[in-house]
Design a protein around this motif. Structure first.
Motif, PDB file in Angstrom:
ATOM      1  N   VAL A   1       7.922  -8.215 -11.491  1.00  0.00           N
ATOM      2  CA  VAL A   1       7.261  -6.908 -11.557  1.00  0.00           C
ATOM      3  C   VAL A   1       7.256  -6.335 -10.140  1.00  0.00           C
ATOM      4  O   VAL A   1       6.289  -6.490  -9.388  1.00  0.00           O
ATOM      5  CB  VAL A   1       5.823  -7.020 -12.109  1.00  0.00           C
ATOM      6  CG1 VAL A   1       5.185  -5.626 -12.225  1.00  0.00           C
ATOM      7  CG2 VAL A   1       5.824  -7.713 -13.466  1.00  0.00           C
ATOM      8  N   PRO A   2       8.338  -5.675  -9.728  1.00  0.00           N
ATOM      9  CA  PRO A   2       8.417  -5.145  -8.365  1.00  0.00           C
ATOM     10  C   PRO A   2       7.509  -3.939  -8.197  1.00  0.00           C
ATOM     11  O   PRO A   2       7.238  -3.212  -9.151  1.00  0.00           O
ATOM     12  CB  PRO A   2       9.887  -4.745  -8.240  1.00  0.00           C
ATOM     13  CG  PRO A   2      10.299  -4.421  -9.642  1.00  0.00           C
ATOM     14  CD  PRO A   2       9.529  -5.356 -10.526  1.00  0.00           C
ATOM     15  N   THR A   3       7.059  -3.739  -6.976  1.00  0.00           N
ATOM     16  CA  THR A   3       6.198  -2.579  -6.703  1.00  0.00           C
ATOM     17  C   THR A   3       6.847  -1.593  -5.743  1.00  0.00           C
ATOM     18  O   THR A   3       6.349  -0.485  -5.564  1.00  0.00           O
ATOM     19  CB  THR A   3       4.852  -3.045  -6.114  1.00  0.00           C
ATOM     20  OG1 THR A   3       5.096  -3.813  -4.922  1.00  0.00           O
ATOM     21  CG2 THR A   3       4.097  -3.904  -7.119  1.00  0.00           C
ATOM     22  N   TYR A   4       7.951  -1.989  -5.097  1.00  0.00           N
ATOM     23  CA  TYR A   4       8.646  -1.120  -4.145  1.00  0.00           C
ATOM     24  C   TYR A   4       7.646  -0.586  -3.116  1.00  0.00           C
ATOM     25  O   TYR A   4       7.010  -1.364  -2.423  1.00  0.00           O
ATOM     26  CB  TYR A   4       9.392  -0.010  -4.878  1.00  0.00           C
ATOM     27  CG  TYR A   4      10.470  -0.527  -5.794  1.00  0.00           C
ATOM     28  CD1 TYR A   4      11.657  -1.091  -5.288  1.00  0.00           C
ATOM     29  CD2 TYR A   4      10.327  -0.497  -7.177  1.00  0.00           C
ATOM     30  CE1 TYR A   4      12.641  -1.584  -6.124  1.00  0.00           C
ATOM     31  CE2 TYR A   4      11.324  -0.997  -8.023  1.00  0.00           C
ATOM     32  CZ  TYR A   4      12.475  -1.535  -7.485  1.00  0.00           C
ATOM     33  OH  TYR A   4      13.444  -2.026  -8.309  1.00  0.00           O
TER      34      TYR A   4
ATOM     35  N   LEU B   1       2.040  -0.629 -17.966  1.00  0.00           N
ATOM     36  CA  LEU B   1       2.694  -1.753 -18.659  1.00  0.00           C
ATOM     37  C   LEU B   1       1.808  -2.303 -19.772  1.00  0.00           C
ATOM     38  O   LEU B   1       2.305  -2.681 -20.849  1.00  0.00           O
ATOM     39  CB  LEU B   1       3.037  -2.854 -17.658  1.00  0.00           C
ATOM     40  CG  LEU B   1       4.108  -2.492 -16.616  1.00  0.00           C
ATOM     41  CD1 LEU B   1       4.263  -3.609 -15.589  1.00  0.00           C
ATOM     42  CD2 LEU B   1       5.449  -2.208 -17.296  1.00  0.00           C
ATOM     43  N   ILE B   2       0.491  -2.341 -19.545  1.00  0.00           N
ATOM     44  CA  ILE B   2      -0.430  -2.814 -20.594  1.00  0.00           C
ATOM     45  C   ILE B   2      -0.408  -1.858 -21.781  1.00  0.00           C
ATOM     46  O   ILE B   2      -0.391  -2.282 -22.943  1.00  0.00           O
ATOM     47  CB  ILE B   2      -1.857  -2.961 -20.019  1.00  0.00           C
ATOM     48  CG1 ILE B   2      -1.893  -4.138 -19.035  1.00  0.00           C
ATOM     49  CG2 ILE B   2      -2.869  -3.171 -21.140  1.00  0.00           C
ATOM     50  CD1 ILE B   2      -3.182  -4.216 -18.226  1.00  0.00           C
TER      51      ILE B   2
ATOM     52  N   VAL C   1      -0.106   0.324  -7.611  1.00  0.00           N
ATOM     53  CA  VAL C   1       0.099  -0.979  -8.277  1.00  0.00           C
ATOM     54  C   VAL C   1      -0.847  -1.098  -9.471  1.00  0.00           C
ATOM     55  O   VAL C   1      -0.460  -1.589 -10.543  1.00  0.00           O
ATOM     56  CB  VAL C   1      -0.126  -2.137  -7.275  1.00  0.00           C
ATOM     57  CG1 VAL C   1      -0.104  -3.486  -7.991  1.00  0.00           C
ATOM     58  CG2 VAL C   1       0.933  -2.109  -6.175  1.00  0.00           C
ATOM     59  N   THR C   2      -2.080  -0.632  -9.308  1.00  0.00           N
ATOM     60  CA  THR C   2      -3.031  -0.638 -10.426  1.00  0.00           C
ATOM     61  C   THR C   2      -2.537   0.260 -11.556  1.00  0.00           C
ATOM     62  O   THR C   2      -2.607  -0.093 -12.744  1.00  0.00           O
ATOM     63  CB  THR C   2      -4.418  -0.169  -9.957  1.00  0.00           C
ATOM     64  OG1 THR C   2      -4.882  -1.047  -8.923  1.00  0.00           O
ATOM     65  CG2 THR C   2      -5.420  -0.166 -11.103  1.00  0.00           C
TER      66      THR C   2
END
Length: 537
Positions: free
Chosen positions: A91-94, A108-109, A101-102
């Motif tokens: 799960v990349p955040t770049y 995704l949830i 990120v949150t």
């Protein structure tokens, strides 16, 4: 010009402005015409994604706000686990901030809640993270992602959503790499314990493997053209890896790690413009033909029962494999060339002149009922050659007393460590493809076929001599015909001849007139009996 404050004049009703045509947009994306402006991408991406054909009922921004409000209204995001389908997926955040990120986790949830059919999707988190960089808010990012998930565009999938689909894409990439990057494929086959296991990482080379500046350029064209773009970029990376590798090949034992490190440092080897230029210079099959290959790979996996759990194994075991013709390392290379639906099986020795004698009738008896097979010859001069034969030798009986040719375009011949495929694969311009309505995934009667579009029936051939794959009679066997025979053996299996033929456009595979020291035929040790033949049902 998509830079901020320009190209969006207040005196124009932009809703009435015609959209650029498809080819025009593709050229702009491939050449990076909007690569210099993050704000431009933020305006462009939603409009591109709105053009994606998707299911009628697809969750949108309003649905996200409602579901997110109910899910996260009272409980913090950290108390919610990520969906199960993301287990083991990066799960990349770049460049996302902690707030970003949150937001990514919330998106995704919600995807997991609203798309319960997704069971495995390694690409999805990276796409969500990248789209979030260019979205006004979480809801817009979610809506864009939902449209890509729900795409129903013919032959233009965006996101694989099951392990079966993902694994089939890995096999499809392996097939394309074997054809379009033979030098790199040979390099990896010689260094890796399992080529398919290396290729199973191909999507991670792109997202999150590439630097952000490269990944976003890939995203530009991906949103327009779908998954075929990803195959192109990954093939270009594989070619560049081969060019940049030391003459001795990979230096360590972990080829996967070396490839991943190479991709993350790609800027040291090639610019993003040059990478894309090389990617789109590869003459790939059409989108529909790649889709057919993907579907055939799915079918092969289903027939083996591989639908949920990854199952990589070493098909050619270095410790257990024994042949008087080739070493285990050489057999691994041969096995890596085979259609993936067969190369997953370990080799099974069907016939050997050292054990079964030099009898053509015995050769037929041992090999009939097995499809496909690999024939290997070692000459008295120490040269090794052979062929991959897609059809059962029992097919020869359908010609009656005549010696007719049979087989499909999957056949190939090999001198030493090279191979020569069907001439229409090497030079597709020699024939016209049959109109798309005649193309179809193999039926139950043709199960086990990997590449349906390589079968003779899918091409309008320039001449009969372009499809003379294999033939057998009481006088001997012939592989490849037209203007000569790629490989022929007499009834004693002791004397042979090789020359150029039109079917494979090959040079002589060894000394033109040779004597056989040893001949072996290998089949495939599958979980189900193959002796009854693939068409038993």
């Amino acid at each position: 010009d998509t830079s901020p404050g320009r190209g969006c004049g207040p005196f124009v009703d932009w809703a009435k402005m015609p959209e650029p045509r498809g080819p025009e947009l593709k050229r702009l994306a491939r050449e990076g015409c909007w690569a210099g402006s993050h704000a431009g991408r933020a305006r462009l991406y939603p409009r591109l994604i709105q053009r994606v054909s998707c299911r009628l009922v697809t969750p949108d921004a309003l649905v996200y706000r409602d579901v997110a409000g109910r899910l996260f209204g009272k409980r913090s995001v950290s108390s919610h686990p990520l969906p199960e389908f993301l287990e083991g997926c990066p799960v990349p955040t770049y460049c996302l901030s902690p707030h970003g990120v949150t937001a990514l986790k919330k998106i995704l949830i919600c995807v997991g809640a609203l798309f319960p059919d997704i069971t495995h999707s390694p690409l999805l988190p990276a796409l969500a993270a990248l789209l979030l960089h260019y979205s006004e808010d979480e809801a817009q990012c979610f809506e864009s992602l939902s449209r890509l998930i729900a795409s129903n565009a013919p032959h233009a999938a965006y996101i694989d959503q099951s392990f079966l689909a993902h694994q089939a894409s890995c096999m499809t990439f392996g097939d394309l790499a074997s054809k379009h990057c033979p030098a790199a494929h040979k390099l990896i086959a010689g260094a890796a314990a399992n080529v398919l296991e290396v290729y199973s990482e191909w999507l991670s080379w792109l997202f999150p493997g590439l630097p952000l500046a490269y990944a976003v350029r890939v995203l530009d064209v991906f949103l327009l053209e779908g998954q075929k773009v990803l195959y192109r970029i990954a093939l270009a990376l594989l070619k560049q890896f081969r060019l940049s590798a030391a003459p001795a090949g990979p230096q360590g034992s972990d080829v996967k790690a070396e490839l991943q490190a190479f991709v993350s440092n790609i800027a040291q080897h090639v610019s993003v413009d040059k990478l894309l230029e090389r990617a789109f210079g590869i003459r790939l099959f059409s989108r529909k033909e790649i889709w057919l290959l993907h579907m055939a790979n799915r079918k092969a996996l289903v027939e083996r029962g591989i639908t949920v759990v990854p199952s990589f194994h070493l098909a050619v075991d270095m410790q257990k494999f024994s042949s008087s013709t080739v070493t285990a390392q050489e057999m691994r290379l041969v096995w890596s060339w085979l259609p993936e639906s067969f190369s997953l099986f370990p080799p099974l020795l069907l016939f050997s002149t050292s054990q079964d004698g030099c009898s053509l009738q015995r050769f037929y008896t041992c090999c009939e009922g097995y499809e496909p097979t690999v024939l290997l010859i070692k000459t008295t001069e120490g040269e090794v050659c052979g062929a991959f034969l897609s059809s059962d030798w029992a097919e020869r009986k359908k010609s009656g007393a005549t010696s007719g040719f049979f087989g499909t375009g999957e056949c190939f011949v090999r001198p030493e460590a090279e191979r020569y495929e069907w001439v229409l694969i090497q030079k597709p311009e020699l024939a016209k493809a049959v109109p798309p309505k005649h193309l179809a995934v193999p039926s139950a009667q043709g199960r086990g076929r990997l590449s349906p579009f390589l079968a003779t029936r899918h091409f309008l051939l320039p001449s009969k001599t372009a499809s003379m794959f294999m033939s057998g009679s009481r006088d001997g066997i012939v592989i490849g015909g037209g203007g000569g025979q790629a490989l022929s053996l007499d009834a004693s299996l002791l004397r042979g001849h090789t020359e150029r033929c039109e079917t494979f456009d090959n040079p002589p595979l060894c000394q033109e007139n040779f004597q056989v020291q040893l001949l072996e035929v290998w089949g495939f040790q599958s979980d189900t009996p193959t002796k009854q033949g693939w068409d038993a049902n």
